[in-house]
Design a protein around this motif. Sequence first.
Motif, PDB file in Angstrom:
ATOM      1  N   LEU A  67       1.608  -0.076  11.795  1.00  0.00           N
ATOM      2  CA  LEU A  67       1.461  -0.625  10.435  1.00  0.00           C
ATOM      3  C   LEU A  67       0.421   0.156   9.641  1.00  0.00           C
ATOM      4  CD1 LEU A  67       1.624  -4.497  11.062  1.00  0.00           C
ATOM      5  CD2 LEU A  67       3.301  -3.068   9.875  1.00  0.00           C
ATOM      6  N   LYS A  68      -0.698   0.477  10.294  1.00  0.00           N
ATOM      7  CA  LYS A  68      -1.725   1.288   9.619  1.00  0.00           C
ATOM      8  C   LYS A  68      -1.161   2.652   9.229  1.00  0.00           C
ATOM      9  CE  LYS A  68      -5.872  -0.593  11.834  1.00  0.00           C
ATOM     10  NZ  LYS A  68      -7.004  -0.287  12.731  1.00  0.00           N
ATOM     11  N   ILE A  72      -0.823   4.439   5.506  1.00  0.00           N
ATOM     12  CA  ILE A  72      -1.317   5.775   5.162  1.00  0.00           C
ATOM     13  C   ILE A  72      -0.194   6.620   4.574  1.00  0.00           C
ATOM     14  CG2 ILE A  72      -2.253   7.921   6.123  1.00  0.00           C
ATOM     15  CD1 ILE A  72      -3.822   6.164   8.109  1.00  0.00           C
ATOM     16  N   ILE A  73       0.996   6.525   5.144  1.00  0.00           N
ATOM     17  CA  ILE A  73       2.146   7.283   4.620  1.00  0.00           C
ATOM     18  C   ILE A  73       2.456   6.840   3.190  1.00  0.00           C
ATOM     19  CG2 ILE A  73       4.633   7.627   4.898  1.00  0.00           C
ATOM     20  CD1 ILE A  73       4.145   7.575   7.953  1.00  0.00           C
ATOM     21  N   LYS A  78       2.018   7.870  -2.697  1.00  0.00           N
ATOM     22  CA  LYS A  78       1.444   7.474  -3.988  1.00  0.00           C
ATOM     23  C   LYS A  78       0.601   8.614  -4.567  1.00  0.00           C
ATOM     24  CE  LYS A  78      -1.987   4.341  -5.771  1.00  0.00           C
ATOM     25  NZ  LYS A  78      -3.026   3.406  -5.398  1.00  0.00           N
ATOM     26  N   PHE A  79      -0.204   9.252  -3.697  1.00  0.00           N
ATOM     27  CA  PHE A  79      -1.034  10.383  -4.147  1.00  0.00           C
ATOM     28  C   PHE A  79      -0.169  11.532  -4.651  1.00  0.00           C
ATOM     29  CE2 PHE A  79      -4.757   9.191  -1.127  1.00  0.00           C
ATOM     30  CZ  PHE A  79      -5.259   8.299  -2.057  1.00  0.00           C
ATOM     31  N   ALA A 101      -7.773  14.085   3.382  1.00  0.00           N
ATOM     32  CA  ALA A 101      -8.429  13.092   4.244  1.00  0.00           C
ATOM     33  C   ALA A 101      -7.408  12.103   4.801  1.00  0.00           C
ATOM     34  CB  ALA A 101      -9.519  12.358   3.470  1.00  0.00           C
ATOM     35  N   ALA A 102      -6.481  11.661   3.955  1.00  0.00           N
ATOM     36  CA  ALA A 102      -5.440  10.733   4.401  1.00  0.00           C
ATOM     37  C   ALA A 102      -4.522  11.400   5.426  1.00  0.00           C
ATOM     38  CB  ALA A 102      -4.646  10.229   3.206  1.00  0.00           C
ATOM     39  N   GLU A 103      -4.237  12.679   5.205  1.00  0.00           N
ATOM     40  CA  GLU A 103      -3.389  13.423   6.152  1.00  0.00           C
ATOM     41  C   GLU A 103      -4.085  13.534   7.515  1.00  0.00           C
ATOM     42  OE1 GLU A 103       0.080  14.944   7.253  1.00  0.00           O
ATOM     43  OE2 GLU A 103      -0.261  14.456   5.135  1.00  0.00           O
TER      44      GLU A 103
END
Length: 169
Positions: A67-68, A72-73, A78-79, A101-103
């Motif tokens: 779920l986390k 993030i995906i 969205k980014f 950072a998200a990647e």
Amino acid sequence: KRTNFFIETFYRKPASIFKPQIQTSSFYNPVSNTLMQSILIVGTAKKVREKALEIKELNLHISQQELKLQEIIDKLKKFESQQLSLKKADEFNALTLEMTAAEREKIALEHKISDLVDKKIAEEELFETIKKSLAASAESTAALEREIEENVKLINSEWSSLKIQRDQL
């Protein structure tokens, strides 16, 4: 003589000192052997329950991590959509840093999920091994119990015949 041979072989002590009520732990005791088997089975059954619980907890933890990962995906998507609408270089660079950072977080989470799945697979294999061991122990205990019952019946019948022979003397 057959009775004496059986008693000496089965209990590993001379028939002349055979007293059915008294058995010391230094000799083979089929009853205590069955008791030990039963204790092992109970311990193994407990391990089966513990492993099943561990596997259930791992499944729950994997689900939470997935779920986390999905969050993030979604955040990365969205980014990316925001990045197309930006016109200033500094906003674009800031968003790119957030995406990077998200990647990284996504990759770390994927590794963590992979490790959890590997652990789950190992636990499931161990679970199956323990279940097979429990089944084998149960079969072994049942066979031992049948053997003990047969031997007790044989001993009782031979003991009765010995008593009759003794009374005739």
